[in-house]
Design an enzyme around this catalytic site. Sequence first.
Site, PDB file in Angstrom:
ATOM      1  N   GLY A 260       0.810  -1.225   0.000  1.00  0.00           N
ATOM      2  CA  GLY A 260       0.000   0.000   0.000  1.00  0.00           C
ATOM      3  C   GLY A 260       0.836   1.265   0.000  1.00  0.00           C
ATOM      4  O   GLY A 260       0.339   2.352  -0.275  1.00  0.00           O
ATOM      5  N   GLU A1261     -15.692  35.768  12.137  1.00  0.00           N
ATOM      6  CA  GLU A1261     -15.075  35.419  13.413  1.00  0.00           C
ATOM      7  C   GLU A1261     -16.055  35.213  14.572  1.00  0.00           C
ATOM      8  O   GLU A1261     -15.836  34.335  15.419  1.00  0.00           O
ATOM      9  CB  GLU A1261     -14.069  36.508  13.803  1.00  0.00           C
ATOM     10  CG  GLU A1261     -12.907  36.609  12.842  1.00  0.00           C
ATOM     11  CD  GLU A1261     -12.043  37.820  13.155  1.00  0.00           C
ATOM     12  OE1 GLU A1261     -10.940  37.616  13.638  1.00  0.00           O
ATOM     13  OE2 GLU A1261     -12.486  38.948  12.903  1.00  0.00           O
TER      14      GLU A1261
HETATM   15  C1  LIG Z   1      -3.242   8.221   6.861  1.00  0.00           C
HETATM   16  C2  LIG Z   1      -2.755   6.985   7.534  1.00  0.00           C
HETATM   17  C3  LIG Z   1      -3.460   6.494   8.611  1.00  0.00           C
HETATM   18  C4  LIG Z   1      -3.027   5.345   9.260  1.00  0.00           C
HETATM   19  N1  LIG Z   1      -3.744   4.923  10.336  1.00  0.00           N
HETATM   20  C5  LIG Z   1      -3.300   3.844  11.012  1.00  0.00           C
HETATM   21  C6  LIG Z   1      -4.020   3.390  12.147  1.00  0.00           C
HETATM   22  O1  LIG Z   1      -5.052   3.958  12.526  1.00  0.00           O
HETATM   23  N2  LIG Z   1      -3.536   2.317  12.810  1.00  0.00           N
HETATM   24  C7  LIG Z   1      -2.402   1.661  12.408  1.00  0.00           C
HETATM   25  O2  LIG Z   1      -2.037   0.668  13.024  1.00  0.00           O
HETATM   26  N3  LIG Z   1      -1.713   2.065  11.341  1.00  0.00           N
HETATM   27  C8  LIG Z   1      -2.124   3.140  10.634  1.00  0.00           C
HETATM   28  N4  LIG Z   1      -1.418   3.560   9.545  1.00  0.00           N
HETATM   29  C9  LIG Z   1      -0.190   2.854   9.183  1.00  0.00           C
HETATM   30  C10 LIG Z   1      -0.287   1.967   7.920  1.00  0.00           C
HETATM   31  O3  LIG Z   1      -1.422   2.210   7.202  1.00  0.00           O
HETATM   32  C11 LIG Z   1      -0.297   0.525   8.201  1.00  0.00           C
HETATM   33  O4  LIG Z   1       0.829   0.159   8.914  1.00  0.00           O
HETATM   34  C12 LIG Z   1      -0.442  -0.336   6.930  1.00  0.00           C
HETATM   35  O5  LIG Z   1      -1.079  -1.503   7.257  1.00  0.00           O
HETATM   36  C13 LIG Z   1       0.852  -0.621   6.200  1.00  0.00           C
HETATM   37  O6  LIG Z   1       0.585  -1.403   5.053  1.00  0.00           O
HETATM   38  P1  LIG Z   1       1.130  -1.060   3.606  1.00  0.00           P
HETATM   39  O7  LIG Z   1       0.731  -2.169   2.705  1.00  0.00           O
HETATM   40  O8  LIG Z   1       0.726   0.256   3.165  1.00  0.00           O
HETATM   41  O9  LIG Z   1       2.677  -1.077   3.880  1.00  0.00           O
HETATM   42  P2  LIG Z   1       3.878  -0.667   2.962  1.00  0.00           P
HETATM   43  O10 LIG Z   1       4.201   0.766   3.184  1.00  0.00           O
HETATM   44  O11 LIG Z   1       3.650  -1.072   1.567  1.00  0.00           O
HETATM   45  O12 LIG Z   1       4.999  -1.571   3.620  1.00  0.00           O
HETATM   46  C14 LIG Z   1       5.300  -1.438   4.962  1.00  0.00           C
HETATM   47  C15 LIG Z   1       6.437  -2.356   5.413  1.00  0.00           C
HETATM   48  O13 LIG Z   1       5.989  -3.695   5.439  1.00  0.00           O
HETATM   49  C16 LIG Z   1       6.900  -4.549   4.745  1.00  0.00           C
HETATM   50  N5  LIG Z   1       6.101  -5.613   4.154  1.00  0.00           N
HETATM   51  C17 LIG Z   1       4.911  -5.481   3.540  1.00  0.00           C
HETATM   52  N6  LIG Z   1       4.450  -6.686   3.207  1.00  0.00           N
HETATM   53  C18 LIG Z   1       5.370  -7.604   3.612  1.00  0.00           C
HETATM   54  C19 LIG Z   1       5.441  -9.016   3.539  1.00  0.00           C
HETATM   55  N7  LIG Z   1       4.484  -9.742   3.000  1.00  0.00           N
HETATM   56  N8  LIG Z   1       6.526  -9.598   4.068  1.00  0.00           N
HETATM   57  C20 LIG Z   1       7.523  -8.872   4.617  1.00  0.00           C
HETATM   58  N9  LIG Z   1       7.493  -7.541   4.708  1.00  0.00           N
HETATM   59  C21 LIG Z   1       6.419  -6.919   4.201  1.00  0.00           C
HETATM   60  C22 LIG Z   1       7.567  -3.631   3.757  1.00  0.00           C
HETATM   61  O14 LIG Z   1       8.831  -4.100   3.383  1.00  0.00           O
HETATM   62  C23 LIG Z   1       7.659  -2.349   4.528  1.00  0.00           C
HETATM   63  O15 LIG Z   1       8.788  -2.358   5.344  1.00  0.00           O
HETATM   64  C24 LIG Z   1      -1.848   4.686   8.844  1.00  0.00           C
HETATM   65  C25 LIG Z   1      -1.138   5.179   7.754  1.00  0.00           C
HETATM   66  C26 LIG Z   1      -1.581   6.305   7.094  1.00  0.00           C
HETATM   67  C27 LIG Z   1      -0.807   6.836   5.935  1.00  0.00           C
END
Ligand SMILES: Cc1cc2nc3c(=O)[nH]c(=O)nc-3n(C[C@H](O)[C@H](O)[C@H](O)COP(=O)(O)OP(=O)(O)OC[C@H]3O[C@@H](n4cnc5c(N)ncnc54)[C@H](O)[C@@H]3O)c2cc1C
Length: 1332
Positions: A260, A1261
């Site tokens: 993501g 305001e």
């Molecule tokens: C606006 C916003 C709000 C958020 N709110 C929350 C919240 O309320 N609560 C919360 O907990 N988090 C929150 N997050 C954090 C984030 O969304 C989560 O941690 C999310 O699940 C990360 O997933 P991703 O696929 O986007 O990760 P990515 O950014 O794509 O990857 C994250 C890390 O995971 C590793 N990775 C991914 N998949 C694998 C795999 N299969 N095996 C090994 N390593 C892997 C990658 O190498 C990287 O280091 C938020 C983020 C944003 C931007």
Amino acid sequence: MTADELVFFVNGRKVVEKNADPETTLLAYLRRKLGLSGTKLGCGEGGCGACTVMLSKYDHLQNKIVHFSVTACLVPICSLHHVAVTTVEGIGSTKWRLHPVQERIAKCHGSQCGFCTPGMVMSMYTLLRNQPKPTMEEIEDAVEGNLCRCTGYRPILQGFRTFARDGGCCGGNKDNPNCCMNQKKDHMVILSPSLFNPEDFMPLDPTQEPIFPPELLRLKEAPQKQLHFEGERVTWIQATTLKELLDLKAQHPEAKLVVGNTEIGIEMKFKNKLFPVIVCPAWIPELNSVEHGPEGITFGAACTLSSVEKTLQEAIAKLPAYKTEVFKGVLEQLRCFGGKQVKSVASIGGNIITASPISDLNPVFMACGAKLTIISRGTSRTIQMDHTFFPGYRKTLVGPEEILLSIEIPYSREGEFFSAFKQAFRRDDIAKVTCGMRVLFEPGTTHVKELALCYGGMADRTISALKTTRKQLSHFWNEKLLQEVSAGLAEELKLSPDAPGGMVEFRCTLTLSFFFKFYLTVLQKLGQQDAEDKFGRLDPTLASATLVFQEDPPANVQFYQEVPKCHSEEDVVGRPLPHLAAAMQASGEAVYCDDMPRYDNELSLRLVTSTRAHAKIKSIDISEAQKVPGFVSFISADDVPGSKETGLANDETVFAKDKVTCVGHIIGAVVTDTPEHTQRAAQGVKITYEDLPAIITIEDAIKNNSFYGREVKIEKGDLKKGFSEADYVVSGELYIGGQEHFYLETHCTIAVPKGEAGEMELFVSTQNTMKTQSFVANMLGVPANRIVVRVKRMGGGFGGKETRSTVVSTAVALAAYKTGCPVRCMLDRDEDMLITGGRHPFLARYKVGFMKTGIIVALEVNHYSNAGNTVDLSERVTKKALLHMDNCYKIPNIRGTGRLCKTNLPSNTAFRGFGGPQGMLIAEYWMSEVAVTCGLPAEEVRRKNLYKEGDLTHYNQKLEEFTLSRCWDECLASSQYHARRSEVDKFNRENYWKKRGLCIIPTKFGIGYISHFLNQAGALIHVYTDGSVLLTHGGTEMGQGLHTKMVQVASTALKIPVSKIYISETSTNTVPNATPTAASVSSDINGQAVYKACQTILKRLEPFKKKNPSGSWEDWVIAAYEDAVSLSTTGFYNAPSLDYSFETNSGRAYNYLSYGVACSEVEIDCLTGDHKNIRTDIVMDVGCSLNPAIDIGQVEGAFVQGMGLFTMEELLYSPEGSLLTRGPSTYKIPRFGNIPNEFRVSLLRDSPNKKAIYASKAVGEPPLFLTASIFFAIKDAIRAARAQHTDHGTKELFRLDSPATPEKIRNACVDKFTTLCATDVPENCKPWSVRV
Ligand SMILES: Cc1cc2nc3c(=O)[nH]c(=O)nc-3n(C[C@H](O)[C@H](O)[C@H](O)COP(=O)(O)OP(=O)(O)OC[C@H]3O[C@@H](n4cnc5c(N)ncnc54)[C@H](O)[C@@H]3O)c2cc1C
Ligand code: FES
Ligand code: FES
């Protein structure tokens, strides 16, 4: 290796990118490469939703096309191969046809500055693509990730509600059984008949939506092949099979997997991390599969959180309840997790592997013992997540060559119970503390067999409270266990007073509160399952502790006085005309500063700022910056050709030379060819410092006698005598935190050198064309007549662009001068928050004397404001606070003093209300203490002390046309205050852990600048021979609808339709020396100037009208032209005799005063500090409204902004003076779910104002302060809690500083848990953050 072509579609058009750079985001690509500027940049971190677009792709697992919303700022273009992107431009346009979503948000007044509007539109559009007849809940869920700073959300929801199957408005069609007029009272929407007319709306026809590109559909069967994209610094590899992925991981163990990008994207942008190899596993079936097994559901690690949510919801609907305890826990965490846009792309594996100490899911997975399958080339292992899985900060047991394949979330068993809780400052916020809790009982008993209590936010990783839980095995689930666990947790999870993240007592208390909630929830469930009642029933007064706040669909009502039927159709003043640019804002066509097309030779600028609060600059090394491709220049103080000093008080530097005086102080700027290179180059500038002692807080400043200027004072009556006559004297202290403007559009300037005689044209997002021009001219050493400043519109201002915009525009102008090229700079959100200051924090020390009856006889308040490192507008802000220290109360003997604390923080500045809200909050604070001390109802004491018609204020202004008593009586009646007071008291008696509070608060706001010369305005009118009118005035449009109101004024004055009049922009070459658009007076003063200009035109046309009375406007115009009569004129206005002097406390301070009253009811959760806004009623006097839709929008928008000020938004600073809250992830402005469930706004009828154009009144305001009703309702609820949980009586005075965040509320609700968590702070302890 040669790079592959990236193929995707944007709005149906194929895009083939041969040089796809993995570091390029979709947002940057859309805006800069494709010129699609409708999608906006608000934060760059997925936190505001301004950049929302829809992605569509063929999903091979589901065998169908799926549509989902994403935040384009976090989407790497490389992830878009064979994906279709739809932006706001792709769904409708004013040139051909608006989409119904665009039309309705515009016509329902849901777009003010419009910067958030395209994002709102796209979130709603995506929902409708998936669900053409959504429920209200689905609508709220869809827009959850979108922020708006202007509207207060109500009109947006009301516009979108017209699509809802359970709340859509049919315009009163009696045949419709779902007609809102027939809904039950609490969900009722009463529309004032002409605020908008649903019958005007185009119907939604899903068959008319653009189709998924046929070429992509054909490609779905084509075999996928591994793709490589090579950027300047990063390689992106898209793997197609698991084997490929494992081989790649073996080859590049350091490679990051990106699904993501919601974590990696943030690390790259904000933490300057570089990941040279990125592997994308999104296409691999095994990582996206969902399997229902005998012990649980197994999700591939790349499954998105949205798909996890959906699968678990379906499972809960099908499976027996006892099996889904854990699933419900996961869903509870996901309910409070980011917005839809984040959940649609963020993966479950990404959340686990990121290993954030505040991950919401990891405590749940740890508590339930989820099984993780981890593989690498040739190995595979399955482990249960337990306390060993996270060996350190952001570390897991997954090795560098390994990947997480899947996670199994287990079914719960009979006798097993699970809960998850999270407390943040806003529901979707990053948690302060989050947890998963599980207990398994021996069959048929309450004998604990297994107990797991796992927490996030209490250490540098997710932890399990093993010491405590192990001791409870084989114990019974009873009061003794509760006490032991509470004491155990308080000991085991104790944080040191300087722990990172701060809020030490609050976080500790939450761990106990959560367990208590879990304890009660389990008791409740045991009771429900137990037919023989052997476990006993939960005491009903405790049951409220187990309920989490749900967000009910809001209901709202607006009342305003319609213009009399006898008014001609063309007389538009008083009618609810939509904002004239709303349709263009909704379609993405409206042009903001950064939307202007780029010049061929344009350069990009980034500021280089101090990381020290107070220091000597020892050296500046730009050698690394110079190595960045595209580097052009480094600009510093040495380049300034004219004056190096700038600022309102000439006490600022364009660039710091030898010394810096705050973190964020501008030292220089780098100029390169692109924003990306500029960011890298700016990071390459190395500065060394020699630290000097810094003053950060108000208390530091008082201690060190560090002030600007002399004390400001207002004094009236005989204070000594007043206090000596008083029955009671109460004294105390109140701190009011600052506030970030958080306009959705950050500061932006484009400077274009014209090549001759020092001419330069600047396009700026500013409220202040005059100072922008004069500061630039002064810095360049040229006369002001060489500099043209142009403002089309702003994406919000709120005072933040009144003076501080000049720090950016002056630097950009210098860069344009030095390089000879056009230069552009739009601040990133974190820079904007760091550099440009905000609302002044205030500390007040008060002493009030009053009689037993509650009548005030004497008041003394010493105000201290944190001005920061320059004076800017601070003196005027403090004076405004003093002028409002009475709020609405007559105080015979009074003294107010004000001091401006000189500190090493970025200069604070104007913010809607301009010191008034701080002054008034202090007044209401002591007023509430007067009522408590006298034991009298607060509303009675307030009413007794209210001014009356003809009274003199403490600054000796006579109150004429004093409508406050009417507002008060109407609000008291319409809110049914007295009946609801009894209901609140009853609720509080019946509920031990939830309490309600109710409060009614008045406001009085002075209209006019204290500096009399600022109360002037100019207008310019050109009438063209086709009869069209080009209108210009000195005010700028920032969403407040000023241009719309000015066109209404001109339309009514000239008696021509609105469609003939156009305002293009505000500029210094059309109206010179314009007063900043601020202080709520812009409609008043510019309206008068426009009116006068219109009168001149009318006078010139008069002879031609007389000659041809039956002719048309066009006939008279052409006749005048042919008679060589000028059809261009100016209008000028100067508000009469505002001459107040603080020295003598005489003269007139304000042109007139605005009044309003609000009554609010809240409910607090005493265990978590959370609160819910149940209902707010407002009665506001806006005179004869020029435009009731805009005025109601201002009332609601200001109120919600005030909610942020008094209850949510908290700026945190390190002890070294560095701002810690620099974006939407850490600084929480109100969102949709925060607005009162019932929001009733009424404009006071029959109250013409003689002092302003067309009998109107200012509105920007004055309503903001009314949110104090929520603050004091919260305090009222806390009082009830304290009285119940301790032996404090209801007469106890206790302190509650602003904002009333969950931390402050929880800490104030003292009980057995807070006592266990009391933390001693040693003298030498350096806390994580300080109150400035
Ligand atoms: C606006 C916003 C709000 C958020 N709110 C929350 C919240 O309320 N609560 C919360 O907990 N988090 C929150 N997050 C954090 C984030 O969304 C989560 O941690 C999310 O699940 C990360 O997933 P991703 O696929 O986007 O990760 P990515 O950014 O794509 O990857 C994250 C890390 O995971 C590793 N990775 C991914 N998949 C694998 C795999 N299969 N095996 C090994 N390593 C892997 C990658 O190498 C990287 O280091 C938020 C983020 C944003 C931007
Ligand atoms: S700009 Fe993308 S979410 Fe804010
Ligand atoms: S209209 Fe929503 S941010 Fe301005």
